[in-house]
Scaffold this active site. Structure first.
Site, PDB file in Angstrom:
ATOM      1  N   VAL A  73     -15.837  38.211 -46.334  1.00 14.18           N
ATOM      2  CA  VAL A  73     -15.977  36.765 -46.156  1.00 14.18           C
ATOM      3  C   VAL A  73     -14.889  36.323 -45.170  1.00 14.18           C
ATOM      4  O   VAL A  73     -13.701  36.378 -45.493  1.00 14.18           O
ATOM      5  CB  VAL A  73     -15.830  36.019 -47.499  1.00 14.18           C
ATOM      6  CG1 VAL A  73     -15.984  34.514 -47.289  1.00 14.18           C
ATOM      7  CG2 VAL A  73     -16.855  36.522 -48.526  1.00 14.18           C
ATOM      8  N   GLU A  74     -15.323  35.939 -43.974  1.00 16.67           N
ATOM      9  CA  GLU A  74     -14.356  35.595 -42.920  1.00 16.67           C
ATOM     10  C   GLU A  74     -14.104  34.095 -42.865  1.00 16.67           C
ATOM     11  O   GLU A  74     -14.713  33.310 -43.586  1.00 16.67           O
ATOM     12  CB  GLU A  74     -14.887  36.127 -41.573  1.00 16.67           C
ATOM     13  CG  GLU A  74     -15.028  37.638 -41.601  1.00 16.67           C
ATOM     14  CD  GLU A  74     -15.368  38.261 -40.267  1.00 16.67           C
ATOM     15  OE1 GLU A  74     -15.836  37.542 -39.358  1.00 16.67           O
ATOM     16  OE2 GLU A  74     -15.164  39.477 -40.131  1.00 16.67           O
ATOM     17  N   VAL A  76     -12.635  30.845 -39.960  1.00 19.31           N
ATOM     18  CA  VAL A  76     -12.274  30.483 -38.583  1.00 19.31           C
ATOM     19  C   VAL A  76     -10.779  30.685 -38.350  1.00 19.31           C
ATOM     20  O   VAL A  76     -10.346  30.941 -37.230  1.00 19.31           O
ATOM     21  CB  VAL A  76     -12.727  29.046 -38.249  1.00 19.31           C
ATOM     22  CG1 VAL A  76     -12.000  28.014 -39.103  1.00 19.31           C
ATOM     23  CG2 VAL A  76     -12.536  28.754 -36.766  1.00 19.31           C
ATOM     24  N   SER A  77      -9.983  30.588 -39.406  1.00 13.74           N
ATOM     25  CA  SER A  77      -8.590  31.000 -39.327  1.00 13.74           C
ATOM     26  C   SER A  77      -8.605  32.498 -39.630  1.00 13.74           C
ATOM     27  O   SER A  77      -8.622  32.924 -40.795  1.00 13.74           O
ATOM     28  CB  SER A  77      -7.755  30.220 -40.352  1.00 13.74           C
ATOM     29  OG  SER A  77      -6.431  30.666 -40.301  1.00 13.74           O
ATOM     30  N   TYR A  78      -8.725  33.304 -38.576  1.00 10.92           N
ATOM     31  CA  TYR A  78      -9.145  34.710 -38.700  1.00 10.92           C
ATOM     32  C   TYR A  78      -8.420  35.517 -39.772  1.00 10.92           C
ATOM     33  O   TYR A  78      -8.996  36.352 -40.449  1.00 10.92           O
ATOM     34  CB  TYR A  78      -8.992  35.430 -37.355  1.00 10.92           C
ATOM     35  CG  TYR A  78      -9.842  34.880 -36.229  1.00 10.92           C
ATOM     36  CD1 TYR A  78     -10.877  33.981 -36.469  1.00 10.92           C
ATOM     37  CD2 TYR A  78      -9.598  35.261 -34.913  1.00 10.92           C
ATOM     38  CE1 TYR A  78     -11.655  33.473 -35.429  1.00 10.92           C
ATOM     39  CE2 TYR A  78     -10.374  34.759 -33.871  1.00 10.92           C
ATOM     40  CZ  TYR A  78     -11.395  33.858 -34.139  1.00 10.92           C
ATOM     41  OH  TYR A  78     -12.149  33.369 -33.113  1.00 10.92           O
ATOM     42  N   GLU A  85     -14.297  44.958 -50.328  1.00 16.35           N
ATOM     43  CA  GLU A  85     -13.750  45.633 -51.508  1.00 16.35           C
ATOM     44  C   GLU A  85     -13.047  44.631 -52.415  1.00 16.35           C
ATOM     45  O   GLU A  85     -13.172  44.660 -53.643  1.00 16.35           O
ATOM     46  CB  GLU A  85     -12.728  46.697 -51.079  1.00 16.35           C
ATOM     47  CG  GLU A  85     -13.290  47.820 -50.232  1.00 16.35           C
ATOM     48  CD  GLU A  85     -13.296  47.514 -48.736  1.00 16.35           C
ATOM     49  OE1 GLU A  85     -13.509  46.347 -48.352  1.00 16.35           O
ATOM     50  OE2 GLU A  85     -13.114  48.463 -47.957  1.00 16.35           O
ATOM     51  N   CYS A 117      -9.047  49.129 -45.733  1.00 16.66           N
ATOM     52  CA  CYS A 117      -7.753  48.772 -45.156  1.00 16.66           C
ATOM     53  C   CYS A 117      -6.654  48.972 -46.204  1.00 16.66           C
ATOM     54  O   CYS A 117      -6.926  49.153 -47.403  1.00 16.66           O
ATOM     55  CB  CYS A 117      -7.778  47.321 -44.667  1.00 16.66           C
ATOM     56  SG  CYS A 117      -7.589  46.093 -45.982  1.00 16.66           S
ATOM     57  N   CYS A 120      -6.688  46.630 -49.268  1.00 11.45           N
ATOM     58  CA  CYS A 120      -7.725  46.975 -50.255  1.00 11.45           C
ATOM     59  C   CYS A 120      -7.325  48.224 -51.043  1.00 11.45           C
ATOM     60  O   CYS A 120      -7.590  48.316 -52.248  1.00 11.45           O
ATOM     61  CB  CYS A 120      -9.070  47.186 -49.562  1.00 11.45           C
ATOM     62  SG  CYS A 120      -9.772  45.640 -48.973  1.00 11.45           S
TER      63      CYS A 120
HETATM   64  N1  THU Z   1     -13.396  44.747 -43.604  1.00 12.67           N
HETATM   65  C1  THU Z   1     -13.845  44.964 -44.862  1.00 12.67           C
HETATM   66  O1  THU Z   1     -14.544  44.138 -45.445  1.00 12.67           O
HETATM   67  N2  THU Z   1     -13.509  46.134 -45.459  1.00 12.67           N
HETATM   68  C2  THU Z   1     -12.823  47.127 -44.865  1.00 12.67           C
HETATM   69  O2  THU Z   1     -12.585  48.137 -45.495  1.00 12.67           O
HETATM   70  C3  THU Z   1     -12.368  46.992 -43.494  1.00 12.67           C
HETATM   71  C4  THU Z   1     -12.542  45.653 -42.882  1.00 12.67           C
HETATM   72  C5  THU Z   1     -13.805  43.506 -42.934  1.00 12.67           C
HETATM   73  C6  THU Z   1     -12.724  42.497 -42.711  1.00 12.67           C
HETATM   74  C7  THU Z   1     -13.304  41.712 -41.553  1.00 12.67           C
HETATM   75  O3  THU Z   1     -14.204  40.745 -42.064  1.00 12.67           O
HETATM   76  C8  THU Z   1     -14.120  42.729 -40.798  1.00 12.67           C
HETATM   77  O4  THU Z   1     -14.327  43.812 -41.662  1.00 12.67           O
HETATM   78  C9  THU Z   1     -13.476  43.217 -39.509  1.00 12.67           C
HETATM   79  O5  THU Z   1     -12.194  43.657 -39.744  1.00 12.67           O
END
Ligand code: THU
Length: 163
Positions: A73-74, A76-78, A85, A117, A120
């Site tokens: 879930v992204e 706009v504030s990156y 996960e 990452c 996570c």
């Molecule tokens: N992202 C994940 O959801 N899980 C991961 O294990 C790596 C990265 C997402 C974060 C962001 O929304 C997008 O992938 C690009 O980094």
């Protein structure tokens, strides 16, 4: 495939050598793994990733057999993006689950398995080291690993005493 190269042998894809579940040290049967990957693909369909366009899905299998989905879930504030996960783990905790058998994570990056990452990985460690992580592709090819392998020598909640 980049992931797993040069590391201890990992199982790639369903067992093909008639090995029993115990022999290949998996907590899940091939059918359960496939179901969990299917669930993670359903979670991935809801990915909110308009900025990166990188869709990630997750499905957590809890000790009592429940399956809890997640997606990234992204914002706009990156920097506020939350990974699939962690949405799955937070959702599971809200629903009363703290013991996990496995998580399947699905993303698409050619023929490379996408690993979680660092944030996570630490979030997974909070809920134990001995559970399974299936890194999967949309074509359902997968690599099995564990939380312990993903974050060796981790800072561990067992070290912290609560008073
Ligand atoms: N992202 C994940 O959801 N899980 C991961 O294990 C790596 C990265 C997402 C974060 C962001 O929304 C997008 O992938 C690009 O980094």
């Amino acid at each position: 495939m980049e992931q797993g190269k040069g590391t201890e042998a990992q199982q790639i894809g369903p067992s093909t050598n008639n090995a029993t579940t115990a022999e290949i040290n998996k907590k899940l049967t091939d059918a359960e793994v496939e179901d969990l990957i299917d669930a993670s693909l359903r979670g991935r369909q809801n990915s909110y990733s308009p900025y990166s366009k990188f869709k990630v899905g997750a499905a957590l299998l809890t000790e009592d057999g429940s399956v809890v989905l997640g997606c990234n879930v992204e914002n706009v504030s990156y920097g506020l993006a939350v990974c699939a996960e962690r949405t799955a783990i937070c959702r599971a905790v809200v629903e009363g689950h703290r013991k996990f058998k496995a998580i399947a994570i699905t993303a698409e990056m050619g023929d490379t398995f996408v690993g979680p990452c660092g944030m996570c990985r630490q979030t997974m460690v909070e809920f134990g080291l001995d559970w399974e992580v299936y890194l999967a592709m949309p074509n359902k090819k997968y690599m099995k690993t564990t939380v312990a392998k993903l974050l060796p020598d981790s800072f561990n909640p067992a070290w912290v005493t609560f008073t």
